[in-house]
Design an enzyme around this catalytic site. Sequence first.
Site: not given
Length: 342
Positions: A112, A197, A200
């Site tokens: 990240k 995947k 969201k």
Amino acid sequence: MTRVFSGIQPTGNLTLGNYLGAMRRWAQTDQHQTDSVFCVVDLHALTVDQDPARLRRLSRQTAMLMLAAGLDPEVCTVFLQSHVDEHTRLSYLLECVASDGEMRRMIQYKEKVARQRERGASVRLSLLTYPVLMAADILGYGADEVPVGDDQVQHVELARDLAVRFNQRYGHTFVVPKATRPAVAARVMNLQNPTAKMGKSDDSGLGVVYLLDEPDVVRKKIMRAVTDSGRSVEYDREGRPGIANLLEILAACTGGDPEALAGAYESYGALKKDTAEAVLEVLEPVRARHRELCTDPAHVEGVLRDGAEKARAMARPTVDAAYRAIGLLPPAFETALSAVGR
Ligand code: TRP
């Protein structure tokens, strides 16, 4: 009874992947077989910049969809992390047993940070300490099991390490949790990119079926799913990921077997059409309950308030015990200390 803690970040609209991969099972099985705690981890969302209005909207929506999916506040605990102070209270204590080095070694942190730097954004300190807050979520509730995907296993291991370290240094305080890999009905992949995947936080949303997408939108997304150049319908995850994904979604929705279902189809079009209808049938009751909850915001608020109260009562004794064990004086210290003869 086994205590299970699950956390879900309100950082995007929930998807078919969230539902078929986890939520449906939480509602149909897990909440009845274990002492389950389901938390919308809103504080975790703040490790990167969030628009306040969007965060509020997504936090409320995530909680509502968990209820709409069938989580029953009579048998499990549903709440928002920021409503229960015990999480941050405990997180600070755990920061005092975690080391700087072990935090910087976290794989997700490194990834990240690289992504934030690429975008020229600064890295929030909370991104570094995030796994400690997650450990506090887990240890505060004395969770035995934490069902997580691969990307979160290292964080649960950190929670274990911190629990063991704290217990050794300050006396037994925490249950040592373990990560479990939930049995998933389907690993739902992105319809436009079937090797990734269905997440969201996805960009365009074209490959992602959201739980609140209108039926026409769901149909369109599934009809436009990327397939492969072949023509026969075969279940081959490696060679034909697009078709395999549709077969898995169809199987998860109808209770069938992807391999057997493959034999029933001659064309991609027919498979897509049936998959779309099967998805809509599975989502309809969730959408209907969601619509109902939308008409009664006071009810939702009440459920979350009760959930937070229940959660606080679960976590408070453990967090208080940790404060005492590490040497912090209780507010009524003279009485408390004389009672234990110190
Ligand atoms: N870090 C998890 C994720 O990104 C969410 C989470 C926060 C969590 N606290 C948790 C998951 C505690 C399980 C247990 O998906």
